[in-house]
Write an enzyme that holds these catalytic residues in place. Sequence first.
Site, PDB file in Angstrom:
ATOM      1  N   MET A 406       3.196   2.813  -6.398  1.00  0.00           N
ATOM      2  CA  MET A 406       3.634   3.082  -7.762  1.00  0.00           C
ATOM      3  C   MET A 406       4.323   4.441  -7.844  1.00  0.00           C
ATOM      4  O   MET A 406       4.133   5.318  -6.995  1.00  0.00           O
ATOM      5  CB  MET A 406       2.444   3.044  -8.732  1.00  0.00           C
ATOM      6  CG  MET A 406       1.418   4.138  -8.503  1.00  0.00           C
ATOM      7  SD  MET A 406       0.090   4.100  -9.745  1.00  0.00           S
ATOM      8  CE  MET A 406       1.026   4.475 -11.223  1.00  0.00           C
ATOM      9  N   CYS A 407       5.123   4.593  -8.877  1.00  0.00           N
ATOM     10  CA  CYS A 407       5.742   5.888  -9.195  1.00  0.00           C
ATOM     11  C   CYS A 407       5.767   5.997 -10.707  1.00  0.00           C
ATOM     12  O   CYS A 407       4.768   5.711 -11.364  1.00  0.00           O
ATOM     13  CB  CYS A 407       7.125   6.010  -8.558  1.00  0.00           C
ATOM     14  SG  CYS A 407       8.321   4.750  -9.080  1.00  0.00           S
ATOM     15  N   GLY A 408       6.893   6.408 -11.282  1.00  0.00           N
ATOM     16  CA  GLY A 408       6.970   6.511 -12.729  1.00  0.00           C
ATOM     17  C   GLY A 408       7.552   5.276 -13.392  1.00  0.00           C
ATOM     18  O   GLY A 408       7.207   4.948 -14.526  1.00  0.00           O
ATOM     19  N   GLY A 410       9.231   2.535 -10.981  1.00  0.00           N
ATOM     20  CA  GLY A 410       9.312   1.477  -9.980  1.00  0.00           C
ATOM     21  C   GLY A 410      10.355   1.713  -8.910  1.00  0.00           C
ATOM     22  O   GLY A 410      10.249   1.168  -7.801  1.00  0.00           O
ATOM     23  N   ALA A 413       8.935   3.745  -5.979  1.00  0.00           N
ATOM     24  CA  ALA A 413       7.911   2.909  -5.344  1.00  0.00           C
ATOM     25  C   ALA A 413       8.557   1.845  -4.464  1.00  0.00           C
ATOM     26  O   ALA A 413       8.066   1.547  -3.366  1.00  0.00           O
ATOM     27  CB  ALA A 413       7.031   2.267  -6.406  1.00  0.00           C
TER      28      ALA A 413
END
Length: 450
Positions: A406-408, A410, A413
């Site tokens: 995950m990131c902020g 997608g 990620a």
Amino acid sequence: MADAEVVPLVDEGLGNSAYLVDLGDGRGLVVDAALDLRAAWAATRRRGLRLAFAAETHLHADFVSGARQLAETEGTRVLASAAGRREFPHRGLRDGDEVDLGGLRLRALATPGHTHEHLAFLLLDGGAPLGVFTGGSLLVGSAARTDLVAPERTGELARLQHASLRRLAALPDEVAVWPTHGAGSFCSAPPGAERTSTIGREKATNPLLALADADAFAAELLASTGSYPAYFRHLPEVNRRGPDLLKDDPALTPLDEAAVRALLADGAMVVDARPIERFAAGHVPGALANPLRPAFASWLGWLVPADRPLVVVRDRDQDAAEIAWQAAKIGFGGIAGELAGGMAAWTGPTAAVGLVRADGVGGAAVLDVRQEREYRAGHVPGALHAELGSLGGDVPELPRGRLVVMCGHGERAMSAASLLARAGYRDVAVMTGGPGDWAGATGRDLVSES
């Protein structure tokens, strides 16, 4: 002429601003212009200007300068620090030197710190200062990092940055502050900061200006710096020597599948610029996902070795010129071309990546690939952490069971998931959305670390 028009030319991806100054006589000054001059040309055409001057506050690490291109192709006069020892035609300036712009004047102020040869430029109308182009010295709410020149000089340059900021703070409160680095820049700027300011506002709100002690300032500044792309280490020398001139606009050469296969067999890499949903559904095995967006250039330079040939895959509605320009502005010349026809033309095997929503993570191990500052501000409980930039080299040992990245939003990620697949991780999925989406979907609190 106190109403001189100064037009910010913002590069959202790099987090930087160049500036165009209308000198009022059909000529213009551009400050800290990148090689991608499209915005500058559009602004000058609208105003009927000729770019007579190009000022450089420092040897840039995060983009290829457009100064030499302007000097060689347009006859633009380049103004830059004499201490920078640039190897292409320019006027070398020292502290206090002034340049007559025809009514307005530009005064060089030695402001070392971000780099050893850094200059700020004070724009004057007669004796009245209108504003100061602060480059990588005084930023909105911060100051630029001092660890890009050499590790052994970082502390010294941080203390010089302290003196430079205090010198700038002595200017009248109403003087405008026009920095180059802003929110989103890896050269250090707080998120969400405005692009421009005034001396008075910075004196009232910039926490670094409140630190009178140079050592305390240095400690605070250095504690705020995060990681940065690998290409930052060699671009200053490229800009000092003078970047190669562009004879034509950069473009992507169409390649048929046979040519692409030959390049891959010879060590080339596919960079897939399509949106994450398209990449997830099917892509060339081993491809790096780097969705086309403003940050495309930074992640290209961070995750791909500069000497590795690349083949681009894109959708037909994605701008090929934008991809080529983003690569060019960070000095990435390794793009061999693009797969003609995109994935529809690929007849070989494909790979896929699963997508999960925030409420579908379940009991999988979670890997958060955001920057350290983002992770510490709030992450999923128990989430592992590895910045995306760290996965471009040796991938750390991670759980071999199901792994959700995950990131902020997608995009990062998916880049991470593609790198993990290259490293042999097989059960990897990407969460669409970020920590806030997870908290909203599960009703659980995020973990923050001071």
